[in-house]
Design a protein around this motif. Structure first.
Motif, mmCIF file in Angstrom:
data_model
loop_
_atom_site.group_PDB
_atom_site.id
_atom_site.type_symbol
_atom_site.label_atom_id
_atom_site.label_comp_id
_atom_site.label_asym_id
_atom_site.label_seq_id
_atom_site.Cartn_x
_atom_site.Cartn_y
_atom_site.Cartn_z
ATOM 1 N N HIS A 73 0.847 -1.193 0.000
ATOM 2 C CA HIS A 73 0.000 0.000 0.000
ATOM 3 C C HIS A 73 0.882 1.242 0.000
ATOM 4 C CE1 HIS A 73 -3.383 2.596 0.459
ATOM 5 N NE2 HIS A 73 -2.898 3.095 1.583
ATOM 6 N N ASN A 74 0.744 2.024 -1.053
ATOM 7 C CA ASN A 74 1.466 3.277 -1.290
ATOM 8 C C ASN A 74 2.949 3.085 -1.558
ATOM 9 O OD1 ASN A 74 -0.889 4.691 -1.137
ATOM 10 N ND2 ASN A 74 -0.449 5.660 0.824
ATOM 11 N N CYS A 75 3.689 2.569 -0.585
ATOM 12 C CA CYS A 75 5.122 2.362 -0.753
ATOM 13 C C CYS A 75 5.458 0.965 -0.254
ATOM 14 C CB CYS A 75 5.901 3.418 0.043
ATOM 15 S SG CYS A 75 7.673 3.433 -0.297
ATOM 16 N N VAL A 76 6.477 0.364 -0.816
ATOM 17 C CA VAL A 76 6.933 -0.941 -0.332
ATOM 18 C C VAL A 76 7.632 -0.726 0.998
ATOM 19 C CG1 VAL A 76 8.558 -2.820 -0.773
ATOM 20 C CG2 VAL A 76 7.162 -1.919 -2.638
ATOM 21 N N TYR A 77 7.290 -1.573 1.953
ATOM 22 C CA TYR A 77 7.965 -1.558 3.249
ATOM 23 C C TYR A 77 8.507 -2.957 3.527
ATOM 24 C CZ TYR A 77 5.632 2.939 3.758
ATOM 25 O OH TYR A 77 5.196 4.225 3.559
ATOM 26 N N GLU A 78 8.699 -3.295 4.767
ATOM 27 C CA GLU A 78 9.350 -4.556 5.135
ATOM 28 C C GLU A 78 8.487 -5.793 4.898
ATOM 29 O OE1 GLU A 78 7.257 -3.063 8.786
ATOM 30 O OE2 GLU A 78 8.430 -2.159 7.179
ATOM 31 N N ARG A 79 7.183 -5.631 4.743
ATOM 32 C CA ARG A 79 6.307 -6.783 4.534
ATOM 33 C C ARG A 79 5.352 -6.521 3.368
ATOM 34 N NH1 ARG A 79 6.331 -5.913 9.913
ATOM 35 N NH2 ARG A 79 4.277 -4.944 9.883
ATOM 36 N N LEU A 80 5.094 -7.568 2.586
ATOM 37 C CA LEU A 80 4.123 -7.521 1.493
ATOM 38 C C LEU A 80 3.165 -8.685 1.705
ATOM 39 C CD1 LEU A 80 7.219 -6.921 0.090
ATOM 40 C CD2 LEU A 80 5.604 -5.915 -1.478
ATOM 41 N N TRP A 81 2.163 -8.803 0.858
ATOM 42 C CA TRP A 81 1.202 -9.892 1.013
ATOM 43 C C TRP A 81 0.683 -10.330 -0.344
ATOM 44 C CZ3 TRP A 81 0.829 -4.934 2.759
ATOM 45 C CH2 TRP A 81 -0.121 -4.112 2.151
ATOM 46 N N LYS A 82 0.082 -11.526 -0.373
ATOM 47 C CA LYS A 82 -0.457 -12.093 -1.602
ATOM 48 C C LYS A 82 -1.981 -12.093 -1.612
ATOM 49 C CE LYS A 82 1.662 -15.247 -3.952
ATOM 50 N NZ LYS A 82 2.424 -14.752 -5.064
ATOM 51 N N ASP A 83 -2.608 -12.013 -0.458
ATOM 52 C CA ASP A 83 -4.060 -12.049 -0.341
ATOM 53 C C ASP A 83 -4.486 -10.839 0.485
ATOM 54 O OD1 ASP A 83 -6.729 -12.506 0.285
ATOM 55 O OD2 ASP A 83 -6.433 -14.611 0.832
ATOM 56 N N ASN A 84 -5.165 -9.911 -0.153
ATOM 57 C CA ASN A 84 -5.498 -8.669 0.534
ATOM 58 C C ASN A 84 -6.395 -8.886 1.755
ATOM 59 O OD1 ASN A 84 -5.154 -5.843 0.713
ATOM 60 N ND2 ASN A 84 -7.251 -5.564 0.007
ATOM 61 N N SER A 85 -7.253 -9.881 1.722
ATOM 62 C CA SER A 85 -8.122 -10.115 2.873
ATOM 63 C C SER A 85 -7.333 -10.642 4.077
ATOM 64 C CB SER A 85 -9.245 -11.091 2.509
ATOM 65 O OG SER A 85 -8.713 -12.367 2.207
ATOM 66 N N ARG A 86 -6.110 -11.140 3.849
ATOM 67 C CA ARG A 86 -5.281 -11.677 4.931
ATOM 68 C C ARG A 86 -4.048 -10.800 5.170
ATOM 69 N NH1 ARG A 86 -7.671 -15.731 7.157
ATOM 70 N NH2 ARG A 86 -5.814 -16.907 7.586
ATOM 71 N N ARG A 87 -4.080 -9.574 4.701
ATOM 72 C CA ARG A 87 -2.891 -8.717 4.726
ATOM 73 C C ARG A 87 -2.367 -8.407 6.115
ATOM 74 N NH1 ARG A 87 -4.938 -3.090 2.252
ATOM 75 N NH2 ARG A 87 -2.935 -2.287 2.931
ATOM 76 N N ARG A 88 -3.191 -8.515 7.115
ATOM 77 C CA ARG A 88 -2.737 -8.263 8.496
ATOM 78 C C ARG A 88 -2.117 -9.510 9.127
ATOM 79 N NH1 ARG A 88 -3.118 -3.236 7.655
ATOM 80 N NH2 ARG A 88 -5.142 -2.241 7.668
ATOM 81 N N ASN A 89 -2.514 -10.704 8.644
ATOM 82 C CA ASN A 89 -2.089 -11.949 9.277
ATOM 83 C C ASN A 89 -1.036 -12.707 8.484
ATOM 84 O OD1 ASN A 89 -4.624 -11.041 10.003
ATOM 85 N ND2 ASN A 89 -5.402 -13.030 10.528
ATOM 86 N N GLU A 90 -1.110 -12.645 7.163
ATOM 87 C CA GLU A 90 -0.226 -13.463 6.334
ATOM 88 C C GLU A 90 0.611 -12.578 5.414
ATOM 89 O OE1 GLU A 90 -2.430 -16.554 4.343
ATOM 90 O OE2 GLU A 90 -3.473 -17.097 6.191
ATOM 91 N N THR A 91 1.732 -12.143 5.936
ATOM 92 C CA THR A 91 2.618 -11.284 5.155
ATOM 93 C C THR A 91 3.910 -12.027 4.836
ATOM 94 O OG1 THR A 91 3.573 -10.320 7.165
ATOM 95 C CG2 THR A 91 1.690 -9.170 6.184
#
Length: 170
Positions: free
Chosen positions: A50-68
């Protein structure tokens, strides 16, 4: 009848999609791009930010808080022979790129620019596709920061822009 397997492009591609916020109006365009890329490339991996790349990314937006996935793991897993395509409007507060803690979603220890540099130093073939009309880019300081960071390898998300990005990646 002589059967031949369908041919796939053997180029290895990583795509990083900016999602949420100002990117919401470009969802359909990005879905079309992903669908086309997904059928074209045999080796395609994608991640969201979201906006800028940081230390964690994700593959499933619905799980973005749990599965990075840690950015370090992505850099370790994928060789420098992968071509990288960012898809995003690069429209954000400049502090999201330049300051620790600049993320609007979590506390990032280092500025976003350092995470971006980690990608740019590992992968030599990089392009950024911006869905926002090119004539509006000069209104946003953050776009100029990303353009400078990517060494002017930002292209509009248009047929011509995609062609120029592919030339850059070749």
């Amino acid at each position: 009848i002589h059967m031949e397997p369908e041919r796939h492009n053997s180029v290895k591609v990583l795509m990083f999609f900016d999602i949420g916020g100002s990117m919401d109006e470009y969802i359909h365009t990005c879905e079309e791009l992903f669908s086309a890329a997904h059928t074209e490339f045999k080796h395609l991996e994608f991640f969201y930010f979201h906006n800028c790349v940081y230390e964690r990314l994700w593959k499933d937006n619905s799980r973005r808080r749990n599965e990075t996935i840690d950015l370090d793991e992505i850099v370790r897993t994928f060789g420098s022979d992968y071509k990288v395509i960012f898809v995003g409007d690069a429209t954000m507060g400049p502090y999201e790129i330049t300051a620790p803690g600049g993320s609007v979603e979590h506390w990032n220890e280092k500025p976003g620019i350092e995470y971006m540099r980690q990608i740019l130093e590992h992968f030599t073939k990089v392009a950024w596709l911006n869905p926002q009309p090119e004539e509006q880019w000069h209104y946003y300081y953050s776009i100029s920061v990303i353009q400078e960071l990517t060494e002017k390898r930002m292209f509009p998300l248009t047929v011509d822009g995609i062609g120029r990005a592919i030339t850059e990646l070749s």
